[in-house]
Design an enzyme around this catalytic site. Structure first.
Site, short mmCIF file in Angstrom:
data_model
loop_
_atom_site.label_atom_id
_atom_site.label_comp_id
_atom_site.label_asym_id
_atom_site.label_seq_id
_atom_site.Cartn_x
_atom_site.Cartn_y
_atom_site.Cartn_z
N CYS A 142 -32.69 44.65 33.42
CA CYS A 142 -34.06 43.88 33.48
C CYS A 142 -34.02 42.72 32.64
O CYS A 142 -33.95 41.23 33.00
CB CYS A 142 -35.15 44.78 33.19
SG CYS A 142 -34.97 46.33 34.25
N ARG A 157 -40.36 39.29 26.59
CA ARG A 157 -39.60 40.17 25.34
C ARG A 157 -38.33 39.85 25.09
O ARG A 157 -38.06 39.88 23.86
CB ARG A 157 -39.77 41.54 26.28
CG ARG A 157 -39.57 42.99 25.60
CD ARG A 157 -39.85 44.11 26.35
NE ARG A 157 -39.37 45.32 25.88
CZ ARG A 157 -40.11 45.79 24.73
NH1 ARG A 157 -41.00 45.51 24.31
NH2 ARG A 157 -39.64 47.14 24.19
N ASP A 188 -30.40 54.22 52.09
CA ASP A 188 -29.56 53.84 50.55
C ASP A 188 -28.10 53.65 51.63
O ASP A 188 -27.74 54.45 52.32
CB ASP A 188 -29.28 54.68 49.64
CG ASP A 188 -28.79 54.04 48.37
OD1 ASP A 188 -29.60 53.90 47.64
OD2 ASP A 188 -27.56 53.79 48.26
N THR A 211 -36.90 42.60 41.60
CA THR A 211 -37.22 41.48 41.00
C THR A 211 -36.65 40.37 41.62
O THR A 211 -35.22 40.48 42.00
CB THR A 211 -36.82 41.70 39.49
OG1 THR A 211 -37.43 42.66 38.92
CG2 THR A 211 -37.20 40.47 38.70
N HIS A 247 -49.78 41.15 10.17
CA HIS A 247 -50.92 39.84 10.58
C HIS A 247 -51.50 40.44 12.05
O HIS A 247 -50.80 40.71 12.93
CB HIS A 247 -50.11 38.54 10.70
CG HIS A 247 -50.84 37.61 10.93
ND1 HIS A 247 -51.74 37.33 12.13
CD2 HIS A 247 -51.27 36.53 10.06
CE1 HIS A 247 -52.40 36.14 12.12
NE2 HIS A 247 -52.07 35.73 10.91
N LYS A 301 -43.97 38.95 36.95
CA LYS A 301 -42.81 39.84 36.68
C LYS A 301 -41.66 39.19 35.47
O LYS A 301 -41.27 39.77 34.58
CB LYS A 301 -42.08 40.44 37.94
CG LYS A 301 -40.84 41.23 37.84
CD LYS A 301 -41.11 42.62 37.11
CE LYS A 301 -39.85 43.17 36.50
NZ LYS A 301 -40.07 44.32 35.94
N1 SAJ Z 1 -34.48 46.04 22.59
C1 SAJ Z 1 -34.35 45.45 21.10
N2 SAJ Z 1 -35.26 45.37 20.33
C2 SAJ Z 1 -36.58 45.71 20.75
C3 SAJ Z 1 -36.76 46.23 22.08
C4 SAJ Z 1 -35.62 46.31 22.97
O1 SAJ Z 1 -33.15 44.89 20.94
O2 SAJ Z 1 -37.46 45.69 20.01
C5 SAJ Z 1 -33.41 46.02 23.40
C6 SAJ Z 1 -33.10 47.42 24.04
O3 SAJ Z 1 -32.20 47.97 23.08
C7 SAJ Z 1 -32.34 47.01 25.28
C8 SAJ Z 1 -33.04 45.60 25.85
O4 SAJ Z 1 -33.90 45.11 24.85
O5 SAJ Z 1 -31.02 46.66 25.19
C9 SAJ Z 1 -34.10 46.13 27.05
O6 SAJ Z 1 -35.02 47.07 26.62
P1 SAJ Z 1 -36.43 47.39 26.83
O7 SAJ Z 1 -36.89 48.52 26.59
O8 SAJ Z 1 -37.11 46.10 26.24
O9 SAJ Z 1 -36.72 47.20 28.33
P2 SAJ Z 1 -35.98 47.64 29.58
O10 SAJ Z 1 -35.09 46.67 30.24
O11 SAJ Z 1 -35.64 48.94 29.51
O12 SAJ Z 1 -37.32 47.54 30.70
C10 SAJ Z 1 -38.06 46.23 30.79
C11 SAJ Z 1 -39.64 46.42 30.81
N3 SAJ Z 1 -40.21 45.28 30.50
C12 SAJ Z 1 -41.05 45.02 29.71
O13 SAJ Z 1 -41.46 45.76 28.59
C13 SAJ Z 1 -41.67 43.76 29.61
C14 SAJ Z 1 -39.96 47.55 31.77
O14 SAJ Z 1 -41.60 47.48 31.89
C15 SAJ Z 1 -39.92 46.83 33.07
O15 SAJ Z 1 -40.10 47.50 34.25
C16 SAJ Z 1 -38.03 46.42 33.29
O16 SAJ Z 1 -37.88 45.81 32.04
C17 SAJ Z 1 -37.77 45.83 34.56
O17 SAJ Z 1 -37.31 46.91 35.53
O18 SAJ Z 1 -37.84 44.86 34.57
#
Ligand code: SAJ
Length: 433
Positions: A265, A218, A31, A118, A249, A211
């Protein structure tokens, strides 16, 4: 493949390095931050993640994990450094290429180089060309990878969820993308020693796009929920009821609306596709824009809920980018907090609480102090601790019983029974401005 050099000891690199170290490999962690290196060599951690401390402590104590500020000769090199993006939403690959530059002098035939960071589509190939220019003895440019490679190169994106990184590092399925067949096979073998999920082998560019597509999926899904939440607000119907019924559904699965999408992410990765294909990535771009405007929408509704009040006090609950983590990078909660401060100036008190964030650069206050004499509770992050709040106790602290829950996390009936006026983002109870 007995020794591994892991470059980048952050949220992905450190858990990965310590897992390999606890599985018999000799791991050299690298690091650029000397303080991070010192902390790890003392068997401690600089990031908060469930179970990580024990794992790092064991890895260091056994002598299998040693951290330093520069790389060491090894059989495998794993690059796990950040790939942020600049103000123009262009990916910044300087950490990746700087790390590759650092390991180049150590590379020997038969070594495996893995990019875990990534990266935009095509980057693994660019990295191979970059190495070829400095080490033509290892890679010959202008030839097919299987003819030209004397080292092995693969992209193996991490897919773990912050808050459950260790569990997911082991249990999740992995996609490994080799620059050629042998690179993929060797990378598959390596991850097979720590991963209990399936490992799917493909080519490097496909792995890069897998990825990015996962996180983009999402982001787009959440943006649709957010857009519908704003529409439902105007329509006077409740998005949460609509999502719950629509999700009955068998082929529909909406994610939840909220104050925006943050972190390093999902709020970032879609831009890696947009930056490469600006003319084509129309849905991806507008989803990003929709999610980015949510903090503004929440701030406007908060302002509206406080209209007519003299010197209101807003208790902002939550500053991290999502529930039960202390990471506040690109946090929409912090955006809302700052927007409110800017909008109100001196005419209101805006205070912030978050029991997960340890960073002292934020003006965080204890929960009791933030709630005391508040005229509005603004719930921005659905930490478990907030779900457990007793509205009767909270009611005794605040000066006005009013709450705006942007995550639909509080028990509405319970809070109403305690005398609170409860607003939930997208519940149709008050029109957004
Ligand atoms: N969020 C919403 N509504 C939801 C889910 C999440 O508003 O229903 C928001 C969260 O509050 C947050 C953001 O989205 O601000 C992201 O949160 P997250 O839990 O969806 O995802 P990350 O960024 O913590 O992690 C994601 C994950 N990707 C997927 O689920 C496809 C994780 O598996 C990845 O490894 C990570 O990104 C990454 O490192 O890329």
């Amino acid at each position: 493949m007995n020794s591994i050099c892991v470059v980048g000891l952050g949220y992905i690199g450190l858990p990965t390095a310590s897992l390999f170290a606890n599985n018999g490999y000799k791991v050299f962690g690298v690091d650029i931050n000397a303080k991070v290196v010192e902390t790890i060599n003392a068997g401690k951690i600089h990031i908060n993640e469930v179970g990580l401390r024990t794992l790092v402590e064991a890895a260091v104590r056994s002598g299998h994990l040693i951290a330093a500020t520069s790389p060491n000769k090894a059989d495998v090199y794993i690059i796990a450094v950040p790939t942020p993006f600049g103000s123009e939403k262009q990916p910044d690959l300087s950490f990746v290429f700087d790390s590759v530059k650092e390991i180049i002098p150590f590379l020997e035939p038969g070594n495996l180089v893995i990019l875990e960071s990534t990266i935009p589509p095509g980057t693994t190939k660019k990295v191979a060309k970059f190495i070829a220019r400095q080490r033509p003895d290892l890679i010959k440019e202008g030839k097919r990878p299987d003819e030209s490679l004397k080292i092995l190169i693969a992209h193996c994106p991490e897919r773990v969820l912050p808050g459950q990184i260790l569990k997911e590092l082991v249990g999740n399925d992995r996609v490994v993308g080799g620059l050629d067949e042998l690179s993929g096979k060797r990378a598959e073998g390596l991850y097979g020693s720590i991963v209990s999920g399936n490992i799917y082998r493909t080519d490097a560019t496909t792995a890069e796009m897998v990825k990015l597509s996962e996180n983009t999926f999402r982001d787009v899904n959440i943006s649709l929920s957010n857009e519908l939440a704003l529409i439902c607000q105007k329509l006077g119907v409740n998005i949460w009821e609509i999502i719950s019924l629509a999700n009955k559904h068998p082929r529909v699965k909406f994610l939840n609306p909220g104050p925006g999408v943050g972190g390093h992410c999902i709020a970032v990765d879609p831009w890696f596709i947009v930056s490469e294909f600006p003319e084509d990535a129309k849905v991806i771009r507008s989803a990003r824009d929709r999610n980015d405007m949510m903090p503004g929408a929440v701030a406007r509704q908060t302002f509206d809920l406080l209209r007519g009040e003299n010197n209101p006090k807003v208790a902002c609950l939550g500053g991290s980018y999502k529930a039960n983590v202390g990471d506040w990078r690109n946090s929409p909660a912090i955006d809302v907090y700052k927007l409110l401060q800017k909008k109100f100036g001196d005419s209101a008190t805006i205070e912030l609480n978050d029991m997960y964030i340890v960073d002292s650069s934020l003006p965080l206050k204890p929960l009791d102090a933030v709630l005391s004499q508040a005229t509005l509770i603004l719930l921005l992050v659905d930490h478990d601790d907030y779900k457990l709040l007793d509205p009767v106790v909270v009611g005794e602290l605040v000066s006005r019983k009013k709450v705006f829950d942007t995550r639909n996390t509080l028990d509405r009936k319970k809070w109403q029974a305690a005398g609170f006026e409860v607003h939930i983002l997208g519940d149709g109870s008050k029109p957004l401005l």
